[in-house]
Motif scaffolding. Structure first.
Motif, PDB file in Angstrom:
ATOM      1  N   LYS A  44      13.438 -37.730 -35.265  1.00 17.14           N
ATOM      2  CA  LYS A  44      14.822 -37.210 -34.860  1.00 17.14           C
ATOM      3  C   LYS A  44      15.564 -37.006 -35.950  1.00 17.14           C
ATOM      4  O   LYS A  44      16.359 -35.928 -36.013  1.00 17.14           O
ATOM      5  CB  LYS A  44      15.351 -38.321 -33.978  1.00 17.14           C
ATOM      6  CG  LYS A  44      14.945 -38.688 -32.589  1.00 17.14           C
ATOM      7  CD  LYS A  44      15.305 -39.834 -32.023  1.00 17.14           C
ATOM      8  CE  LYS A  44      14.794 -40.059 -30.503  1.00 17.14           C
ATOM      9  NZ  LYS A  44      15.517 -41.065 -29.645  1.00 17.14           N
ATOM     10  N   ALA A  45      15.495 -37.474 -37.315  1.00 24.29           N
ATOM     11  CA  ALA A  45      16.292 -37.407 -38.516  1.00 24.29           C
ATOM     12  C   ALA A  45      16.019 -35.810 -38.677  1.00 24.29           C
ATOM     13  O   ALA A  45      16.786 -35.320 -39.182  1.00 24.29           O
ATOM     14  CB  ALA A  45      16.067 -38.367 -39.414  1.00 24.29           C
ATOM     15  N   TYR A  68      15.282 -36.139 -48.043  1.00 26.67           N
ATOM     16  CA  TYR A  68      14.004 -36.334 -48.314  1.00 26.67           C
ATOM     17  C   TYR A  68      13.330 -36.623 -49.574  1.00 26.67           C
ATOM     18  O   TYR A  68      12.776 -37.609 -49.903  1.00 26.67           O
ATOM     19  CB  TYR A  68      13.125 -34.711 -47.632  1.00 26.67           C
ATOM     20  CG  TYR A  68      11.659 -34.804 -48.283  1.00 26.67           C
ATOM     21  CD1 TYR A  68      10.881 -35.347 -47.159  1.00 26.67           C
ATOM     22  CD2 TYR A  68      11.110 -34.185 -49.283  1.00 26.67           C
ATOM     23  CE1 TYR A  68       9.485 -35.355 -47.404  1.00 26.67           C
ATOM     24  CE2 TYR A  68       9.633 -34.497 -49.255  1.00 26.67           C
ATOM     25  CZ  TYR A  68       8.995 -34.783 -48.631  1.00 26.67           C
ATOM     26  OH  TYR A  68       7.590 -34.831 -48.887  1.00 26.67           O
ATOM     27  N   SER A  69      14.063 -35.871 -50.568  1.00 22.02           N
ATOM     28  CA  SER A  69      14.057 -36.402 -52.010  1.00 22.02           C
ATOM     29  C   SER A  69      14.596 -37.764 -52.285  1.00 22.02           C
ATOM     30  O   SER A  69      13.985 -38.272 -53.238  1.00 22.02           O
ATOM     31  CB  SER A  69      14.790 -35.396 -53.076  1.00 22.02           C
ATOM     32  OG  SER A  69      14.294 -34.142 -52.457  1.00 22.02           O
ATOM     33  N   ASN A  70      15.179 -38.316 -51.704  1.00 24.53           N
ATOM     34  CA  ASN A  70      16.025 -39.745 -51.811  1.00 24.53           C
ATOM     35  C   ASN A  70      15.623 -40.822 -50.907  1.00 24.53           C
ATOM     36  O   ASN A  70      16.002 -41.809 -51.524  1.00 24.53           O
ATOM     37  CB  ASN A  70      17.316 -39.566 -52.267  1.00 24.53           C
ATOM     38  CG  ASN A  70      17.678 -38.570 -53.263  1.00 24.53           C
ATOM     39  OD1 ASN A  70      17.874 -39.094 -54.464  1.00 24.53           O
ATOM     40  ND2 ASN A  70      18.148 -37.423 -53.207  1.00 24.53           N
ATOM     41  N   PHE A  71      15.294 -40.458 -49.927  1.00 22.49           N
ATOM     42  CA  PHE A  71      15.127 -41.567 -48.889  1.00 22.49           C
ATOM     43  C   PHE A  71      13.694 -41.788 -48.291  1.00 22.49           C
ATOM     44  O   PHE A  71      13.134 -40.688 -47.954  1.00 22.49           O
ATOM     45  CB  PHE A  71      16.026 -41.531 -47.762  1.00 22.49           C
ATOM     46  CG  PHE A  71      17.509 -41.735 -48.029  1.00 22.49           C
ATOM     47  CD1 PHE A  71      18.056 -42.916 -48.061  1.00 22.49           C
ATOM     48  CD2 PHE A  71      18.335 -40.515 -48.433  1.00 22.49           C
ATOM     49  CE1 PHE A  71      19.253 -43.184 -48.368  1.00 22.49           C
ATOM     50  CE2 PHE A  71      19.787 -40.776 -48.884  1.00 22.49           C
ATOM     51  CZ  PHE A  71      20.249 -42.051 -48.850  1.00 22.49           C
ATOM     52  N   LYS A 109       6.051 -39.349 -45.684  1.00 28.39           N
ATOM     53  CA  LYS A 109       4.488 -40.107 -45.412  1.00 28.39           C
ATOM     54  C   LYS A 109       4.125 -40.431 -46.863  1.00 28.39           C
ATOM     55  O   LYS A 109       4.458 -39.918 -47.625  1.00 28.39           O
ATOM     56  CB  LYS A 109       3.695 -39.318 -44.806  1.00 28.39           C
ATOM     57  CG  LYS A 109       4.170 -39.039 -43.408  1.00 28.39           C
ATOM     58  CD  LYS A 109       3.001 -38.542 -42.410  1.00 28.39           C
ATOM     59  CE  LYS A 109       2.501 -37.054 -43.279  1.00 28.39           C
ATOM     60  NZ  LYS A 109       1.358 -36.749 -42.478  1.00 28.39           N
ATOM     61  N   ASN A 110       3.185 -41.467 -46.752  1.00 25.78           N
ATOM     62  CA  ASN A 110       2.271 -41.987 -48.014  1.00 25.78           C
ATOM     63  C   ASN A 110       1.590 -40.885 -48.557  1.00 25.78           C
ATOM     64  O   ASN A 110       1.080 -39.722 -47.714  1.00 25.78           O
ATOM     65  CB  ASN A 110       1.242 -43.210 -47.538  1.00 25.78           C
ATOM     66  CG  ASN A 110       1.999 -44.217 -47.026  1.00 25.78           C
ATOM     67  OD1 ASN A 110       3.036 -44.556 -47.703  1.00 25.78           O
ATOM     68  ND2 ASN A 110       1.227 -45.109 -46.281  1.00 25.78           N
ATOM     69  N   GLU A 122      10.243 -31.457 -54.767  1.00 26.37           N
ATOM     70  CA  GLU A 122      10.345 -30.525 -54.056  1.00 26.37           C
ATOM     71  C   GLU A 122      11.387 -29.590 -54.462  1.00 26.37           C
ATOM     72  O   GLU A 122      12.154 -29.674 -55.303  1.00 26.37           O
ATOM     73  CB  GLU A 122      10.602 -30.920 -52.783  1.00 26.37           C
ATOM     74  CG  GLU A 122      11.037 -32.058 -52.152  1.00 26.37           C
ATOM     75  CD  GLU A 122      11.271 -33.202 -52.891  1.00 26.37           C
ATOM     76  OE1 GLU A 122      10.292 -34.323 -52.797  1.00 26.37           O
ATOM     77  OE2 GLU A 122      12.118 -33.427 -53.571  1.00 26.37           O
ATOM     78  N   LYS A 123      11.095 -28.348 -53.855  1.00 19.21           N
ATOM     79  CA  LYS A 123      12.345 -27.406 -54.048  1.00 19.21           C
ATOM     80  C   LYS A 123      12.856 -26.680 -52.592  1.00 19.21           C
ATOM     81  O   LYS A 123      11.938 -26.873 -51.715  1.00 19.21           O
ATOM     82  CB  LYS A 123      11.924 -26.211 -54.858  1.00 19.21           C
ATOM     83  CG  LYS A 123      10.848 -25.283 -54.436  1.00 19.21           C
ATOM     84  CD  LYS A 123      10.335 -24.340 -55.470  1.00 19.21           C
ATOM     85  CE  LYS A 123      11.150 -23.345 -55.592  1.00 19.21           C
ATOM     86  NZ  LYS A 123      10.640 -22.170 -56.435  1.00 19.21           N
TER      87      LYS A 123
END
Length: 340
Positions: A304-305, A321-324, A329-330, A336-337
């Protein structure tokens, strides 16, 4: 004389595995079968090895063709098959001595169109049971479709099943893609009046680092997303009023997971060539289904997020995505860019 079962085994560059595969088939307690071995232009000694077996067992049909990939080879085998039932074995896998005995017994006893057994996953000689049906059970068409949508205890694999031959009268494996099973199995299930689940593991799926599924690439992720999207949309058209809401929610959740894997891969990779159109397809899917996704009980928080941020502000998703870690996933990295 027509054999009861045609077992189709394409092979390509599996010299270290082909003997165990073929010997496990020839050791079957069910004897009334033809084994169609298809040399898909293999560059190693597989063909010579199979020639040895063909010289010793008249049930073997050894056929040769230029390399065209797994789907092309399976279709080649289907065109040559004469059995009342069809089975597929991957040439680097192997089976228990009673696999086709139990599948044939149950498919004929229940007058079913497809029989499915449980299977093991084997890595470095260690086997782990991957699914459990609880007990042998017979599913009607709608029940079987629900199982293939949920993608839980029943997967879209071609190789853990026995099929009534007529199912392939109008179905062939798509050539030139890597997830041909997903694009084929649901079409066979649509035609099936009854599907029987055999609660016995009879198939050993051998994990190899050099196999199609042993590595991740942009093409692989794109083709899998396309495959699950086609399956979802095709089944929605046929079963939208027949399948319960929670099942469709699970299907959408599966779709988002595949889309997220693809999207995140592009975020992590430096080479962004071709990523824009693939990322847009993921964005279009979640935007189209956003209200459904946010309201669905069977869509997880991470999905959902992802859907909300990609629909509203994809640059915020890149930051999150970069910080949380809950969005990753593992195995995902934070290097990333942005997808532009």
């Amino acid at each position: 004389m027509q054999p009861e079962i045609s077992i189709i085994v394409p092979f390509y560059n599996v010299e270290n595995y082909i003997r165990k595969c073929v010997e496990s088939i020839l050791a079957q307690s069910f004897k009334d079968f033809e084994l169609i071995l298809i040399d898909d232009g293999s560059p190693d000694n597989c063909s010579a090895i199979c020639e040895e077996y063909a010289a010793r067992d008249e049930r073997i049909k050894l056929m040769h063709k230029p390399n065209g990939g797994l789907s092309d080879a399976r279709n080649f085998g289907l065109d040559a098959a004469t059995g009342k039932y069809i089975g597929f074995i991957d040439s680097d896998d192997w089976i228990t001595p009673n696999m086709f005995e139990v599948l044939h017994r149950e498919i004929t006893r229940h007058e079913a169109d497809i029989a499915i057994s449980c299977h093991y996953s084997e890595l470095d000689g260690q086997a782990e049971r991957m699914n459990d049906f609880g007990q042998t059970a017979v599913l009607n068409n709608t029940e079987a479709i629900e199982e293939i949508i949920v993608d839980g205890r029943i997967k879209s694999y071609a190789w853990d099943k026995l099929y009534r031959r007529e199912l392939f009268d109008t179905v062939r494996f798509p050539v030139g893609v890597t997830f041909e099973d997903i694009l084929t199995t649901y079409k066979l299930f649509v035609q099936a009046t009854r599907v029987v689940l055999v609660n016995e593991p009879t198939y050993y799926y051998v994990k190899r680092g050099d196999s199609i599924t042993g590595f991740t690439s942009a093409r692989k992720l794109i083709e899998k997303f396309h495959a699950v999207l086609e399956k979802h949309e095709a089944l929605m058209k046929i079963y939208s009023g027949k399948i319960s809401q929670p099942v469709w929610e699970t299907s959408v959740n599966n779709m988002i997971h595949e889309g997220m894997d693809l999207y995140n891969f592009f975020l992590r990779e430096k080479d962004q060539s071709g990523s824009r159109s693939a990322a847009r397809e993921v964005e279009d899917f979640v935007k189209k289904n956003l209200s459904f996704i946010l309201a669905a009980k069977n869509v997880d928080l991470r999905s959902k997020a992802f859907a909300l941020m990609v629909s509203k502000t994809k640059f915020m998703y890149n930051y999150m995505y970069s910080n949380f870690t809950f969005l990753r996933k593992n195995g995902d990295t934070a290097k990333e860019k942005p997808v532009k």
